[in-house]
Design a protein around this motif. Structure first.
Motif, PDB file in Angstrom:
ATOM      1  N   VAL A 126      44.701  81.481 124.075  1.00  0.00           N
ATOM      2  CA  VAL A 126      46.007  81.787 124.177  1.00  0.00           C
ATOM      3  C   VAL A 126      46.338  81.988 122.650  1.00  0.00           C
ATOM      4  CG1 VAL A 126      48.588  81.439 124.582  1.00  0.00           C
ATOM      5  CG2 VAL A 126      46.711  80.763 126.067  1.00  0.00           C
ATOM      6  N   SER A 127      45.708  83.268 122.107  1.00  0.00           N
ATOM      7  CA  SER A 127      45.918  83.450 120.478  1.00  0.00           C
ATOM      8  C   SER A 127      46.099  84.789 120.145  1.00  0.00           C
ATOM      9  CB  SER A 127      44.345  82.953 119.766  1.00  0.00           C
ATOM     10  OG  SER A 127      43.349  83.657 120.519  1.00  0.00           O
ATOM     11  N   ALA A 128      46.281  84.975 118.830  1.00  0.00           N
ATOM     12  CA  ALA A 128      46.641  86.156 118.431  1.00  0.00           C
ATOM     13  C   ALA A 128      45.500  87.061 118.322  1.00  0.00           C
ATOM     14  CB  ALA A 128      47.471  86.170 116.981  1.00  0.00           C
ATOM     15  N   LYS A 129      44.214  86.733 118.104  1.00  0.00           N
ATOM     16  CA  LYS A 129      42.903  87.592 117.868  1.00  0.00           C
ATOM     17  C   LYS A 129      41.767  86.742 118.527  1.00  0.00           C
ATOM     18  CE  LYS A 129      42.281  86.529 113.118  1.00  0.00           C
ATOM     19  NZ  LYS A 129      41.917  87.139 112.058  1.00  0.00           N
ATOM     20  N   ILE A 130      40.699  87.116 118.764  1.00  0.00           N
ATOM     21  CA  ILE A 130      39.394  86.283 119.057  1.00  0.00           C
ATOM     22  C   ILE A 130      38.834  86.255 117.737  1.00  0.00           C
ATOM     23  CG2 ILE A 130      37.184  86.614 120.227  1.00  0.00           C
ATOM     24  CD1 ILE A 130      38.349  88.588 122.241  1.00  0.00           C
ATOM     25  N   ARG A 131      38.722  84.660 117.510  1.00  0.00           N
ATOM     26  CA  ARG A 131      38.159  84.459 116.336  1.00  0.00           C
ATOM     27  C   ARG A 131      36.661  84.093 116.262  1.00  0.00           C
ATOM     28  NH1 ARG A 131      43.331  82.559 116.384  1.00  0.00           N
ATOM     29  NH2 ARG A 131      44.522  83.163 114.316  1.00  0.00           N
ATOM     30  N   PRO A 132      35.557  84.207 115.418  1.00  0.00           N
ATOM     31  CA  PRO A 132      34.470  84.055 115.552  1.00  0.00           C
ATOM     32  C   PRO A 132      33.931  82.343 116.014  1.00  0.00           C
ATOM     33  CG  PRO A 132      34.835  85.423 113.837  1.00  0.00           C
ATOM     34  CD  PRO A 132      36.060  84.814 114.261  1.00  0.00           C
ATOM     35  N   SER A 133      34.825  81.526 115.686  1.00  0.00           N
ATOM     36  CA  SER A 133      34.713  80.080 115.730  1.00  0.00           C
ATOM     37  C   SER A 133      34.751  79.829 117.477  1.00  0.00           C
ATOM     38  CB  SER A 133      35.591  79.394 115.128  1.00  0.00           C
ATOM     39  OG  SER A 133      36.879  79.696 115.367  1.00  0.00           O
ATOM     40  N   TYR A 134      35.445  80.820 117.981  1.00  0.00           N
ATOM     41  CA  TYR A 134      35.531  80.426 119.486  1.00  0.00           C
ATOM     42  C   TYR A 134      34.221  80.590 120.141  1.00  0.00           C
ATOM     43  CZ  TYR A 134      40.559  81.268 119.083  1.00  0.00           C
ATOM     44  OH  TYR A 134      41.776  81.187 118.527  1.00  0.00           O
ATOM     45  N   PHE A 135      33.242  81.367 119.578  1.00  0.00           N
ATOM     46  CA  PHE A 135      31.881  81.427 120.287  1.00  0.00           C
ATOM     47  C   PHE A 135      31.020  80.224 119.603  1.00  0.00           C
ATOM     48  CE2 PHE A 135      33.224  85.905 120.765  1.00  0.00           C
ATOM     49  CZ  PHE A 135      32.853  86.201 121.962  1.00  0.00           C
ATOM     50  N   LEU A 136      31.099  79.598 118.826  1.00  0.00           N
ATOM     51  CA  LEU A 136      30.608  78.419 118.353  1.00  0.00           C
ATOM     52  C   LEU A 136      30.971  77.416 119.324  1.00  0.00           C
ATOM     53  CD1 LEU A 136      31.078  78.418 114.685  1.00  0.00           C
ATOM     54  CD2 LEU A 136      29.415  79.649 115.989  1.00  0.00           C
ATOM     55  N   GLN A 137      32.271  77.422 119.905  1.00  0.00           N
ATOM     56  CA  GLN A 137      32.448  76.265 120.701  1.00  0.00           C
ATOM     57  C   GLN A 137      31.966  76.440 122.052  1.00  0.00           C
ATOM     58  OE1 GLN A 137      36.722  76.589 121.590  1.00  0.00           O
ATOM     59  NE2 GLN A 137      36.899  74.779 122.766  1.00  0.00           N
ATOM     60  N   VAL A 138      31.928  77.640 122.662  1.00  0.00           N
ATOM     61  CA  VAL A 138      31.554  78.021 123.853  1.00  0.00           C
ATOM     62  C   VAL A 138      29.964  78.000 123.892  1.00  0.00           C
ATOM     63  CG1 VAL A 138      31.225  80.441 123.838  1.00  0.00           C
ATOM     64  CG2 VAL A 138      31.804  79.130 125.910  1.00  0.00           C
ATOM     65  N   ALA A 139      29.235  78.154 122.867  1.00  0.00           N
ATOM     66  CA  ALA A 139      27.775  77.967 122.902  1.00  0.00           C
ATOM     67  C   ALA A 139      27.462  76.629 122.841  1.00  0.00           C
ATOM     68  CB  ALA A 139      27.302  78.587 121.482  1.00  0.00           C
ATOM     69  N   ALA A 140      28.097  75.702 122.030  1.00  0.00           N
ATOM     70  CA  ALA A 140      27.979  74.116 122.206  1.00  0.00           C
ATOM     71  C   ALA A 140      28.119  73.654 123.709  1.00  0.00           C
ATOM     72  CB  ALA A 140      28.988  73.288 121.605  1.00  0.00           C
ATOM     73  N   TYR A 141      29.033  74.125 124.591  1.00  0.00           N
ATOM     74  CA  TYR A 141      29.049  73.940 125.986  1.00  0.00           C
ATOM     75  C   TYR A 141      27.916  74.364 126.726  1.00  0.00           C
ATOM     76  CZ  TYR A 141      34.181  73.012 124.795  1.00  0.00           C
ATOM     77  OH  TYR A 141      35.233  72.637 124.205  1.00  0.00           O
ATOM     78  N   ALA A 142      27.421  75.649 126.298  1.00  0.00           N
ATOM     79  CA  ALA A 142      26.252  76.485 127.099  1.00  0.00           C
ATOM     80  C   ALA A 142      25.074  75.502 126.958  1.00  0.00           C
ATOM     81  CB  ALA A 142      26.101  77.705 126.424  1.00  0.00           C
ATOM     82  N   HIS A 143      24.796  74.873 125.663  1.00  0.00           N
ATOM     83  CA  HIS A 143      23.598  74.221 125.302  1.00  0.00           C
ATOM     84  C   HIS A 143      23.831  72.800 126.124  1.00  0.00           C
ATOM     85  CE1 HIS A 143      20.264  72.175 123.387  1.00  0.00           C
ATOM     86  NE2 HIS A 143      20.945  71.112 123.267  1.00  0.00           N
ATOM     87  N   ALA A 144      25.048  72.274 126.182  1.00  0.00           N
ATOM     88  CA  ALA A 144      25.113  70.926 126.861  1.00  0.00           C
ATOM     89  C   ALA A 144      25.221  71.232 128.415  1.00  0.00           C
ATOM     90  CB  ALA A 144      26.438  70.350 126.731  1.00  0.00           C
TER      91      ALA A 144
END
Length: 222
Positions: A126-144
């Motif tokens: 729920v944000s004003a734009k899609i920030r690059p850091s968001y993909f770092l977060q979901v990539a960490a989840y993907a690896h886990a």
């Protein structure tokens, strides 16, 4: 107050969000300089409150398909949830599980809770734009998730997506990374820096990262 880590079987796993929040993005620093620390902290707290409530509604919707905002919910929650419902109606995404905490049981020792697992791994913002850091977060989840968890052990994740839910206009925006490995490498670098400045956290050793010609870093034994 939320802890900076998860505890499991007597071990601590640093939260993915803790690692990422250790670093301030340029746009946030600009906001702090413009509004001041007090106002920025107040706005962040309010945004987190709205985001948490929207995630509660999404989880309820996944479990019962009957979730509705309450009369006490602010218009921002109503609009963001409307955007989610529109996304689900138009995109018809596959669904396997929601709000599952995944633990990276390898040497990296981190954990986090993903939002939506279907054909790809999705995080709602729920944000004003899609920030690059968001993909770092979901990539960490993907690896886990690929490391293995109680639900979906060894689940292979091909792509990651961010679904932005606009709290003002009630519309959604999607952005997808077809591969997430480069995002994960960036997260590992940030995790190493975080642990460098937090000595109580186990540091990542050079032995955990090898290099291959014409490719770059390769994660080993993690």
């Amino acid at each position: 107050m939320e802890k900076d880590y998860y505890e499991r079987n007597g071990q601590r796993y640093v939260r993915v969000s803790t690692v990422l929040n250790f670093f301030s993005t340029p746009d946030y620093l600009d906001y702090v300089l413009k509004k001041g620390k007090v106002e920025a902290a107040k706005a962040t707290k309010e945004a987190m409150k709205i985001g948490t409530r929207v995630h509660e509604l999404i989880l309820e919707d996944c479990q019962s398909r009957e979730a509705q905002p309450s009369k006490s919910d602010p218009i921002e929650v109503v609009n963001a949830y409307k955007a989610y419902r529109e996304w689900r109606r138009e995109e018809k995404p596959a669904w396997i599980n929601s709000e599952q905490t995944v633990f990276c049981n390898c040497k990296l020792k981190y954990a986090g809770t993903y939002d939506w697992l279907g054909n790809d791994l999705i995080d709602f913002k729920v944000s004003a734009k899609i920030r690059p850091s968001y993909f770092l977060q979901v990539a960490a989840y993907a690896h886990a998730l690929e490391c293995g968890t109680e639900i979906g052990t060894g689940k292979s994740v091909q792509s990651t997506s961010i679904v932005r839910l606009d709290k003002n206009l009630g519309i959604y925006e999607i952005k997808t990374h077809q591969t997430w490995f480069s995002d994960f490498l960036t997260f590992i670098a940030m995790l190493a820096v975080y642990r460098y400045f937090n000595p109580d956290q186990e540091e990542i050793s050079e032995k955990e990262i090898e290099y291959e010609p014409n490719f770059g870093p390769r994660i080993t034994d993690i």
